[in-house]
Design an enzyme around this catalytic site. Structure first.
Site, mmCIF file in Angstrom:
data_model
loop_
_atom_site.group_PDB
_atom_site.id
_atom_site.type_symbol
_atom_site.label_atom_id
_atom_site.label_comp_id
_atom_site.label_asym_id
_atom_site.label_seq_id
_atom_site.Cartn_x
_atom_site.Cartn_y
_atom_site.Cartn_z
ATOM 1 N N ARG A 120 0.830 -1.233 -0.082
ATOM 2 C CA ARG A 120 0.094 0.014 -0.051
ATOM 3 C C ARG A 120 0.808 1.213 -0.175
ATOM 4 N NH1 ARG A 120 -2.964 -3.163 3.544
ATOM 5 N NH2 ARG A 120 -4.883 -3.969 2.296
ATOM 6 N N LYS A 142 3.645 11.944 -10.440
ATOM 7 C CA LYS A 142 2.974 11.161 -11.474
ATOM 8 C C LYS A 142 3.888 9.607 -11.683
ATOM 9 C CE LYS A 142 0.209 14.233 -13.939
ATOM 10 N NZ LYS A 142 -0.057 14.665 -15.339
ATOM 11 N N GLU A 184 12.387 19.993 -23.137
ATOM 12 C CA GLU A 184 11.555 20.216 -21.759
ATOM 13 C C GLU A 184 11.967 21.454 -21.246
ATOM 14 O OE1 GLU A 184 8.870 18.713 -21.059
ATOM 15 O OE2 GLU A 184 8.579 16.856 -22.274
ATOM 16 N N LYS A 224 9.117 23.148 -12.180
ATOM 17 C CA LYS A 224 8.168 22.000 -12.031
ATOM 18 C C LYS A 224 7.534 22.004 -10.358
ATOM 19 C CE LYS A 224 6.600 18.008 -13.401
ATOM 20 N NZ LYS A 224 6.911 16.905 -14.100
ATOM 21 N N GLU A 234 -3.781 17.389 -10.053
ATOM 22 C CA GLU A 234 -3.845 17.794 -11.427
ATOM 23 C C GLU A 234 -5.630 18.321 -11.324
ATOM 24 O OE1 GLU A 234 -1.921 16.505 -15.036
ATOM 25 O OE2 GLU A 234 -3.686 15.364 -15.369
ATOM 26 N N ARG A 239 -1.652 22.409 -13.498
ATOM 27 C CA ARG A 239 -0.569 21.347 -14.234
ATOM 28 C C ARG A 239 -0.689 21.160 -15.714
ATOM 29 N NH1 ARG A 239 1.531 16.835 -10.056
ATOM 30 N NH2 ARG A 239 2.727 15.950 -11.691
ATOM 31 N N ASN A 243 1.698 20.492 -20.323
ATOM 32 C CA ASN A 243 1.422 19.691 -21.655
ATOM 33 C C ASN A 243 1.622 20.596 -22.673
ATOM 34 O OD1 ASN A 243 0.781 17.491 -20.192
ATOM 35 N ND2 ASN A 243 -1.091 17.887 -19.823
ATOM 36 N N HIS A 246 2.655 18.967 -26.056
ATOM 37 C CA HIS A 246 2.347 17.580 -25.895
ATOM 38 C C HIS A 246 1.215 16.975 -26.557
ATOM 39 C CE1 HIS A 246 5.467 18.384 -22.955
ATOM 40 N NE2 HIS A 246 5.769 16.999 -22.784
ATOM 41 N N HIS A 250 2.321 13.799 -28.597
ATOM 42 C CA HIS A 250 1.912 12.285 -28.493
ATOM 43 C C HIS A 250 1.262 11.826 -29.967
ATOM 44 C CE1 HIS A 250 1.405 13.128 -23.833
ATOM 45 N NE2 HIS A 250 2.603 12.783 -24.443
ATOM 46 N N HIS A 263 11.067 11.559 -27.122
ATOM 47 C CA HIS A 263 9.891 12.160 -26.620
ATOM 48 C C HIS A 263 10.126 13.820 -26.802
ATOM 49 C CE1 HIS A 263 6.593 13.558 -24.255
ATOM 50 N NE2 HIS A 263 7.368 14.124 -23.373
HETATM 51 N N1 GLY Z 1 6.541 12.352 -12.335
HETATM 52 C C1 GLY Z 1 6.148 13.183 -13.551
HETATM 53 C C2 GLY Z 1 5.301 14.241 -13.000
HETATM 54 O O1 GLY Z 1 4.609 14.211 -11.730
HETATM 55 O O2 GLY Z 1 5.175 15.080 -13.497
#
Ligand code: GLY
Length: 367
Positions: A120, A142, A184, A224, A234, A239, A243, A246, A250, A263
């Site tokens: 967990r 993320k 980036e 960041k 998000e 956030r 993108n 992006h 993609h 990328h």
């Molecule tokens: N791990 C990348 C982010 O949280 O944006």
């Protein structure tokens, strides 16, 4: 050597940026850390770096296990995740065990998701080894894996306990990978820091210079961190500015075939596409694209054009399936000026089609 603090209440952490790996690791594992157990997860590209980290930890009494995976995006899958759980079980990992992700974005996402879900949730230390991971994917929480039907479809938010960025790791990074990470970096200038963007345009072309690298990594991590602090999960739209470029990127990666472009290369083209779209909406200046953004990307050996064999129809239909859209309506992050973007902008499909059809050439080239 610098520290960027990510303020997230009980989930706050530091990003250590510098050249003294031993000292930075000792912040987490001081000499005599006898009962600490760390499972290091890496891939073939970063194995030597992970071995160095393991030896420094062991010197301080930490018990380690090194799991080395093949390199590549296809490792971000359930089968590899399952192997990581097996490794953690064999290591007798418990709630106190720490996962250290030593590698690029794939390793960070995959090892991070294993840490988010094993028992967990156990602690995660990010030790990025690529520029892209240092300036983007190791910060923010993320984590996740891919589903055959979509990238990052299975994931979680799991903030690391810390991020240790050892700049000398970049010395072994191939030029193409390094330049992919620079895309980036340019993105942060475009979305939130005009002064930084202008600084980049005057920084020369020696992008691997140590002083320059330190400044771009620190500035990118600071930006960041600011975005993540204000929109950790998000939920308020901030956030989404990350993108920028992006949605195009993609689609380009999908249509070109995964592995054709890195990328950051797709992001470079995507940023030019987003800017050209904004010009057609009278939001943004064409001169900024042709005299500032494009020369900067070219100095980084990044692509700026769509290839003729990438079909406009395929690009557009992939963009329409982007999970950020609502009811199939295209929504993009578009620039107002350098340093300021807006997210969730509803854009007419016909206009995007026109932009794509130019292959992103400038007005002087189109005649
Ligand atoms: N791990 C990348 C982010 O949280 O944006």
């Amino acid at each position: 050597m610098s520290i960027v603090h990510v303020h997230l209440g009980p989930r706050s952490y530091n990003i250590h940026i510098g050249c003294n790996l031993e000292e930075n690791l000792a912040q987490y594992f001081p000499a005599g850390s006898r009962s600490a157990k760390v499972c290091l997860i890496t891939d073939q590209n970063s194995k030597v770096h992970a071995q160095l980290v393991a030896s420094l930890l062991e010197k301080n009494g930490v018990i380690t296990r090194l799991v080395c995976l093949p390199a590549g995006e296809d490792q971000k899958c359930l089968a590899t995740l399952s192997r990581l759980y097996d490794e953690l079980v064999e290591f007798k990992a418990d709630r106190q065990t720490i996962v250290a992700a030593v590698g690029g974005g794939v390793i960070g996402d995959l090892a991070g998701f294993a840490a988010a879900t094993f028992n967990r949730g156990i602690r995660l230390l990010m030790i990025p080894t690529t520029l892209l991971a240092m300036v983007d994917s190791s910060v923010g929480g993320k984590v996740g894996i891919n589903h055959p039907k979509g990238k990052n479809l299975i994931g979680a938010f799991h903030q690391p306990m810390g991020v240790v960025i050892h700049l000398p790791f970049l010395q072994t990074l191939p030029d193409r990978e390094f330049c992919s990470g620079l895309a980036e970096v340019v993105k942060y200038g475009m979305i939130m820091d005009e002064a930084f963007f202008r600084w980049l345009t005057h920084a020369g072309t020696d992008w691997r210079n140590t002083t320059i690298v330190e400044h771009i990594v620190e500035t990118s991590c600071r930006h960041k961190a600011t975005v993540v602090q204000e929109d950790e999960y998000e939920t308020n739209g901030l956030r989404a500015i990350l993108n920028f470029g992006h949605t195009f990127a993609h689609a380009i990666e999908t249509v070109a075939g995964y592995g054709t472009l890195l990328h950051g290369e797709a992001v470079a083209i995507g940023m030019v596409a987003a800017c050209r779209t904004a010009v057609r909406m009278n939001w943004f200046s064409e001169r900024e694209i042709d005299e500032c953004l494009i020369p900067l990307l070219q100095s980084m050996h990044l692509p700026i054009r769509l290839q003729n064999n990438w079909s406009v129809d395929s690009l557009l239909s992939t963009m329409k399936h982007d999970k950020k859209n609502i009811h199939g309506q295209l929504r993009l992050v578009l620039p107002r000026w350098i340093g300021k973007v807006e997210s969730g902008v509803e854009v007419d499909e016909g206009l995007v089609r026109e932009v794509l059809a130019t292959r992103l050439a400038g007005p002087h080239e189109l005649g």
